[in-house]
Design an enzyme around this catalytic site. Structure first.
Site, PDB file in Angstrom:
ATOM      1  N   LYS A  73     -16.797   2.072  16.158  1.00 43.33           N
ATOM      2  CA  LYS A  73     -16.544   2.001  15.196  1.00 43.33           C
ATOM      3  C   LYS A  73     -16.034   4.241  14.577  1.00 43.33           C
ATOM      4  O   LYS A  73     -16.760   4.437  15.596  1.00 43.33           O
ATOM      5  CB  LYS A  73     -17.554   2.722  13.998  1.00 43.33           C
ATOM      6  CG  LYS A  73     -17.541   2.986  12.714  1.00 43.33           C
ATOM      7  CD  LYS A  73     -18.883   2.791  11.542  1.00 43.33           C
ATOM      8  CE  LYS A  73     -18.735   3.285  10.598  1.00 43.33           C
ATOM      9  NZ  LYS A  73     -19.836   3.081   9.614  1.00 43.33           N
ATOM     10  N   SER A 172     -23.491  -0.157   6.014  1.00 44.42           N
ATOM     11  CA  SER A 172     -22.754  -1.110   6.421  1.00 44.42           C
ATOM     12  C   SER A 172     -22.698  -1.456   7.429  1.00 44.42           C
ATOM     13  O   SER A 172     -21.191  -1.742   8.169  1.00 44.42           O
ATOM     14  CB  SER A 172     -22.088   0.766   6.523  1.00 44.42           C
ATOM     15  OG  SER A 172     -21.825   1.531   5.445  1.00 44.42           O
TER      16      SER A 172
HETATM   17  N1  GLN Z   1     -22.049   1.899   0.513  1.00 50.00           N
HETATM   18  C1  GLN Z   1     -23.437   2.889   0.975  1.00 50.00           C
HETATM   19  C2  GLN Z   1     -22.950   5.212   1.051  1.00 50.00           C
HETATM   20  O1  GLN Z   1     -21.192   4.412   0.096  1.00 50.00           O
HETATM   21  C3  GLN Z   1     -23.649   2.688   2.200  1.00 50.00           C
HETATM   22  C4  GLN Z   1     -22.875   3.669   3.229  1.00 50.00           C
HETATM   23  C5  GLN Z   1     -23.439   3.860   4.667  1.00 50.00           C
HETATM   24  O2  GLN Z   1     -24.089   2.485   5.333  1.00 50.00           O
HETATM   25  N2  GLN Z   1     -22.450   3.951   5.586  1.00 50.00           N
HETATM   26  O3  GLN Z   1     -22.833   5.459   1.092  1.00 50.00           O
END
Ligand code: GLN
Length: 480
Positions: A73, A172
């Site tokens: 990533k 995520s």
């Molecule tokens: N969807 C969550 C956010 O927008 C989690 C993002 C993540 O785990 N990096 O913060």
């Protein structure tokens, strides 16, 4: 998958170079549509593959990950390779050193194919917040792959990499894993070093693997975990109270908790049915099913959306066009310099940061401001402790929790982009694990009638990743 490929490499059935070329070819063919990679590191990948081939030719012993193609990533630093965090502000940034997790797999001989697309600075739930365009879900090109490690989940699902390293701040790794039908692990907070990870929210972030099966998740996790003196929050793993199951295909003796707060109104009917079928399956495998309650779950999302923006707003202060990143300059028409320092900051951040990141910075600085700190940030911290205590209590009674990973399967591109709140609701089942630090893993359990993957989430006590692997592998074997 990793074990089999390793076998093929050491028996010289295939070479690491052939394997890398095979993956690079597929990336070339499919990435223009899927957009899972921001950067493809062809030269570096082939060089590394060649090194591994030489070792094999010399009869040297190689690690399980040697010669295995991986994608990383783009918030994880990789020396000499562009690392953008999905942001325009870092569009030309070449990482000067490796993140510890990247270094560990590199030292093991991993072949890094390139860097995966992601939501800008890992904020989002669909990969639509990337400055480099959205990634598509390989199961349905009109749908999102999840986020923010959407490029990573897509790459694994479409076989553009054998596995990927993603990051999970609020879901995520697990949510995109669920949307793309792959396995995603968020390790216990502190078990994997965050050194070299471009920080989103430091008390929540963890690097974790996205893989094709549970066995691979275990292999990668074992490779990247451990204390790192460059990250003061990292610790050596101390597994406590792990129940090792005696029979390979039974869950007899395991207590699995089903938290009522994770089966709420609004959850998609097909997701609920699929997860209830898994509950039946684990019962058939001999586990004891216990209905439990984690009463503070209902506040988790609200707490997360105070703490995450607060920490992110502080972490992102370094992207000001001076310390890091592209610089927006207000030019004096005759002289080539900015009129005022403040204008440099303003122009830089206005021009090079996306809407969601700006929204979080505003929310975060507001929650941290003198007049509101107690009401928001401090309160959120207190409720976070209660959420953590919920887990502590429940793990006195059960070995592991089983829940849906997401309330819905993959949604359509554009469906939630104009409504941040509905986008935030995507994280409802994943954020509690980050807030409390416990490890959690999503694995594919079923598909909707239209063929979209559905994920089930297992949550274990702190440092009990092995419990996730034990239960996960048995579920996988039982043809979930
Ligand atoms: N969807 C969550 C956010 O927008 C989690 C993002 C993540 O785990 N990096 O913060």
């Amino acid at each position: 998958m990793i074990q089999e490929l390793h076998q093929k490499l050491i028996t010289k059935e295939i070479s690491a170079t052939e394997l890398a070329r095979d993956y690079l070819r597929r990336i070339e063919e499919k990435n223009p549509v899927l957009n899972a990679f921001i950067t493809v590191a062809e030269k570096e990948a082939l060089k590394q593959a060649e090194k591994v081939d030489k070792k094999i030719a010399n009869g040297d012993e190689i690690s399980l990950l040697a010669g295995i193609p991986v994608a990383i990533k783009d918030v994880i630093m990789t020396e000499g390779i562009k690392t953008t965090a999905g942001s325009k502000i870092l569009e030309n940034y070449i990482a000067p050193y490796d993140a510890t997790a990247a270094k560990k797999i590199k030292d093991a001989g991993a072949v890094i194919l390139g860097k995966n697309n992601c939501d800008e600075f890992a904020m989002g739930s669909s990969t639509e917040n990337s400055a480099f365009g959205p990634t598509k879900n390989p199961h349905d090109l009109a749908r999102v792959p999840g986020g923010t490690s959407g490029g990573s989940s897509c790459a694994v699902a479409a076989d553009l990499s054998v596995y990927s390293l993603g990051t999970d701040t609020g879901g995520s790794v697990r949510q995109p894993a669920a949307f793309c039908g792959v396995v995603g692990l968020k390790p216990t907070y502190g078990s994997v070093s965050r050194y070299g990870l471009i920080a989103d929210a430091s008390s929540l972030d963890q690097i974790g693997p996205l893989t094709k099966n549970v066995a691979d998740a275990k292999i990668v996790f074992d490779m990247i975990k451990g204390k790192d003196e460059k990250d003061a929050t990292s610790v050596s793993l101390k597994h406590k109270n792990i129940k090792t199951l005696k029979q390979k295909d039974s869950l007899a003796g395991f207590k699995i908790g089903i938290p009522q707060e994770y089966f709420i109104k609004g959850i998609d009917a097909e997701v609920e049915i699929a997860v209830r079928e898994v509950i039946e399956k684990v019962r058939e495998l001999g586990a004891e099913i216990i209905e439990v309650s984690l009463p503070y779950t209902e506040y988790a999302l609200a707490v997360y959306y105070i703490i995450q923006p607060a920490e992110a707003s502080a972490n992102l202060a370094r992207f000001d066009g001076i310390r890091y990143g592209n610089r927006g300059i207000t030019r004096n028409t005759t002289l080539n310099y900015a009129d005022k320092l403040i204008d440099v900051y303003k122009k830089t951040r206005a021009e090079f940061l996306g809407d969601e990141v700006k929204r979080r910075i505003m929310l975060g600085t507001y929650a941290l401001s003198a007049g509101y700190y107690d009401a928001y940030y401090k309160k959120a911290g207190q409720v976070r402790t209660l959420i953590r205590k919920d887990f502590k209590k429940v793990f006195d009674k059960v070995d592991i929790l089983l829940t849906p990973t997401t309330p819905t399967p993959a949604f359509k591109l554009g469906e939630k982009t104009n409504d941040p709140l509905t986008m935030y609701l995507e994280d409802i089942f994943t954020v509690p694990a980050n807030l409390s630090g416990v490890p959690a893993m999503s694995l594919p359990c079923s598909k909707t009638k239209t063929g979209l993957p559905i994920g089930v989430q297992l949550i274990a006590p702190w440092f009990n990743e092995d419990a996730l692997f034990e239960v996960g592998e048995r579920l996988e074997k039982s043809n979930l």
